[in-house]
Design a protein around this motif. Structure first.
Motif, PDB file in Angstrom:
ATOM      1  N   SER A   1      19.284   4.298  17.507  1.00 20.91           N
ATOM      2  CA  SER A   1      18.398   4.216  16.343  1.00 20.91           C
ATOM      3  C   SER A   1      17.305   3.188  16.618  1.00 20.91           C
ATOM      4  O   SER A   1      17.541   2.179  17.285  1.00 20.91           O
ATOM      5  N   LEU A   2      16.112   3.462  16.097  1.00 23.05           N
ATOM      6  CA  LEU A   2      14.947   2.601  16.306  1.00 23.05           C
ATOM      7  C   LEU A   2      14.338   2.229  14.964  1.00 23.05           C
ATOM      8  O   LEU A   2      14.255   3.066  14.059  1.00 23.05           O
ATOM      9  N   VAL A   3      13.910   0.987  14.843  1.00 28.44           N
ATOM     10  CA  VAL A   3      13.209   0.528  13.643  1.00 28.44           C
ATOM     11  C   VAL A   3      11.948  -0.201  14.089  1.00 28.44           C
ATOM     12  O   VAL A   3      12.015  -1.120  14.915  1.00 28.44           O
ATOM     13  N   VAL A   4      10.805   0.207  13.569  1.00 30.17           N
ATOM     14  CA  VAL A   4       9.538  -0.482  13.845  1.00 30.17           C
ATOM     15  C   VAL A   4       9.015  -1.031  12.519  1.00 30.17           C
ATOM     16  O   VAL A   4       8.778  -0.274  11.580  1.00 30.17           O
ATOM     17  N   THR A   5       8.877  -2.347  12.464  1.00 27.51           N
ATOM     18  CA  THR A   5       8.465  -3.022  11.232  1.00 27.51           C
ATOM     19  C   THR A   5       7.097  -3.653  11.421  1.00 27.51           C
ATOM     20  O   THR A   5       6.914  -4.526  12.282  1.00 27.51           O
ATOM     21  N   ARG A   6       6.120  -3.193  10.638  1.00 25.98           N
ATOM     22  CA  ARG A   6       4.804  -3.827  10.659  1.00 25.98           C
ATOM     23  C   ARG A   6       4.887  -5.178   9.950  1.00 25.98           C
ATOM     24  O   ARG A   6       5.576  -5.324   8.935  1.00 25.98           O
ATOM     25  N   LEU A   7       4.143  -6.153  10.474  1.00 26.79           N
ATOM     26  CA  LEU A   7       4.078  -7.473   9.859  1.00 26.79           C
ATOM     27  C   LEU A   7       2.717  -7.687   9.224  1.00 26.79           C
ATOM     28  O   LEU A   7       1.728  -7.041   9.586  1.00 26.79           O
ATOM     29  N   ARG A   8       2.672  -8.592   8.284  1.00 34.50           N
ATOM     30  CA  ARG A   8       1.410  -8.931   7.640  1.00 34.50           C
ATOM     31  C   ARG A   8       0.455  -9.541   8.669  1.00 34.50           C
ATOM     32  O   ARG A   8       0.876 -10.287   9.546  1.00 34.50           O
ATOM     33  N   PHE A   9      -0.806  -9.218   8.568  1.00 30.19           N
ATOM     34  CA  PHE A   9      -1.833  -9.711   9.485  1.00 30.19           C
ATOM     35  C   PHE A   9      -1.566  -9.231  10.914  1.00 30.19           C
ATOM     36  O   PHE A   9      -1.767  -9.965  11.892  1.00 30.19           O
ATOM     37  N   SER A  10      -1.092  -8.003  11.061  1.00 27.03           N
ATOM     38  CA  SER A  10      -0.817  -7.376  12.352  1.00 27.03           C
ATOM     39  C   SER A  10       0.404  -7.990  13.015  1.00 27.03           C
ATOM     40  O   SER A  10       1.037  -8.890  12.483  1.00 27.03           O
ATOM     41  N   GLY A  11       0.679  -7.481  14.215  1.00 25.68           N
ATOM     42  CA  GLY A  11       1.944  -7.821  14.843  1.00 25.68           C
ATOM     43  C   GLY A  11       3.032  -6.906  14.299  1.00 25.68           C
ATOM     44  O   GLY A  11       2.896  -6.322  13.211  1.00 25.68           O
ATOM     45  N   PHE A  12       4.105  -6.735  15.053  1.00 30.41           N
ATOM     46  CA  PHE A  12       5.191  -5.869  14.595  1.00 30.41           C
ATOM     47  C   PHE A  12       6.493  -6.291  15.264  1.00 30.41           C
ATOM     48  O   PHE A  12       6.520  -7.095  16.209  1.00 30.41           O
ATOM     49  N   ILE A  13       7.585  -5.724  14.765  1.00 23.04           N
ATOM     50  CA  ILE A  13       8.921  -5.992  15.298  1.00 23.04           C
ATOM     51  C   ILE A  13       9.534  -4.657  15.704  1.00 23.04           C
ATOM     52  O   ILE A  13       9.521  -3.690  14.944  1.00 23.04           O
ATOM     53  N   PHE A  14      10.055  -4.622  16.903  1.00 25.14           N
ATOM     54  CA  PHE A  14      10.733  -3.434  17.413  1.00 25.14           C
ATOM     55  C   PHE A  14      12.224  -3.744  17.501  1.00 25.14           C
ATOM     56  O   PHE A  14      12.624  -4.719  18.140  1.00 25.14           O
ATOM     57  N   ALA A  15      13.039  -2.943  16.833  1.00 23.29           N
ATOM     58  CA  ALA A  15      14.482  -3.156  16.830  1.00 23.29           C
ATOM     59  C   ALA A  15      15.180  -1.879  17.265  1.00 23.29           C
ATOM     60  O   ALA A  15      14.745  -0.770  16.926  1.00 23.29           O
ATOM     61  N   LEU A  16      16.238  -2.038  18.016  1.00 16.98           N
ATOM     62  CA  LEU A  16      16.945  -0.898  18.581  1.00 16.98           C
ATOM     63  C   LEU A  16      18.446  -1.134  18.515  1.00 16.98           C
ATOM     64  O   LEU A  16      18.913  -2.251  18.728  1.00 16.98           O
ATOM     65  N   ARG A  17      19.182  -0.083  18.195  1.00 14.93           N
ATOM     66  CA  ARG A  17      20.638  -0.097  18.315  1.00 14.93           C
ATOM     67  C   ARG A  17      21.010   1.048  19.261  1.00 14.93           C
ATOM     68  O   ARG A  17      20.614   2.190  19.042  1.00 14.93           O
ATOM     69  N   LEU A  18      21.782   0.720  20.302  1.00 10.82           N
ATOM     70  CA  LEU A  18      22.179   1.719  21.278  1.00 10.82           C
ATOM     71  C   LEU A  18      23.676   1.600  21.528  1.00 10.82           C
ATOM     72  O   LEU A  18      24.190   0.500  21.724  1.00 10.82           O
ATOM     73  N   ASN A  19      24.354   2.739  21.500  1.00  6.03           N
ATOM     74  CA  ASN A  19      25.798   2.714  21.665  1.00  6.03           C
ATOM     75  C   ASN A  19      26.169   2.240  23.061  1.00  6.03           C
ATOM     76  O   ASN A  19      25.665   2.761  24.064  1.00  6.03           O
TER      77      ASN A  19
END
Length: 291
Positions: free
Chosen positions: A151-169
């Protein structure tokens, strides 16, 4: 869905997630069953590895949506890593296998009302807001099968920038293969047609050719405590902290390695050093063997 994150250095923010969606391979992939190896078929590996990465604003990304770019990359890379788009099943004798169904990985788009600068200058484990930036995906279906692989989660942050999160079995990947998968996904996001290192599935090489048979009794193991008991008994004594090993420290450790032992990678040098520290901290009896 809005989630209020707990305090992290007095930081409180809200994460708004879109509904999860499945990202399937961009092209048809084979429908087949792939057996996991004997090494993979362990209960201790039946969990998901969480990974989280923070990206600050890059002027070259002006006007480009990181969510859109990253959403397209999994569909491209899953053509090559198509077992990741399948589902884990349990066969006869509780032997695990991958059914390559092509269903895809779970992708979640999110927005957080916080800037990257507000997390502070040193973002490192233990990160108290990790659960809010990941997504707790149920991996067991009503039949007890371990289903979702990634599963993948991409979270936009205020004033640009982002967070990439991953769960892998963990049944599907260890640390090096996760890095290879993420590097390949990054290549696809940059527009290449195929990963520079193609994946190979040869897990049958790790299967026992002959079932092991105990031919004699080893009494030296009669009084050993089960590893699970050790973990439970000492969890309250463990502290979660981070150690950052720069080039100066690595160079200092290398200076103490005898020349006749040859050359070693940075990973090997640090692992050996940490193992020595662990052994010293255990203060074992001279007659005991350190495992």
């Amino acid at each position: 869905m809005a989630i209020m994150a707990p305090s992290f250095s007095s930081l409180v923010f809200t994460v708004r997630r879109c509904e999860p969606e499945l990202v399937a391979p961009a092209k048809p992939t084979p429908h087949e069953f792939k057996q996991l190896s004997d090494l993979d078929n362990r209960d201790s590996l039946r969990f998901q590895i969480p990974i989280i990465q923070f990206y600050k604003y890059n002027p070259s990304m002006q006007g480009r949506d990181p969510v859109k770019l990253i959403r397209e990359a999994p569909s491209q890379i899953l053509v090559f890593y198509y077992p990741f788009a399948g589902r884990l099943r349990e066969g006869p004798g509780a032997k695990l296998m991958v059914e390559c169904t092509g269903e895809g990985v779970m992708f979640i788009e999110a927005d957080a009302d916080v800037s990257l600068d507000q997390f502070g200058h040193a973002i490192h484990p233990p990160f108290l807001c990790m659960d809010e930036l990941l997504y707790d995906v149920p991996i067991i279906d009503h039949l007890g099968n371990i289903c979702l692989i990634c599963s993948l989660v991409v979270t936009r942050l205020r004033f640009s920038g982002f967070i990439f999160a991953l769960r892998l079995n963990h049944l599907m990947s260890d640390a090096p293969s996760i890095v290879q998968f993420m590097n390949a996904m990054g290549e696809m996001a940059r527009g290449v047609c195929a990963p520079s290192i193609p994946p190979v599935w040869q897990r049958e090489l790790l299967n026992a050719r002959n079932l092991p048979q105990v031919t004699c009794t080893y009494h030296e193991f009669d009084e050993l405590v089960k590893p699970q008991s050790l973990i439970i008994n000492f969890l309250h004594e463990l502290a979660c902290c981070s150690f950052f090993c720069g080039s100066t420290l690595v160079f200092a450790i290398r200076k103490n390695i005898p020349h006749h032992l040859g050359k070693y990678s940075t990973f090997e040098v640090l692992t050996a050093s940490l193992w020595r520290c662990r052994s010293i901290a255990l203060s074992p009896d001279p007659e005991d063997q350190v495992l």
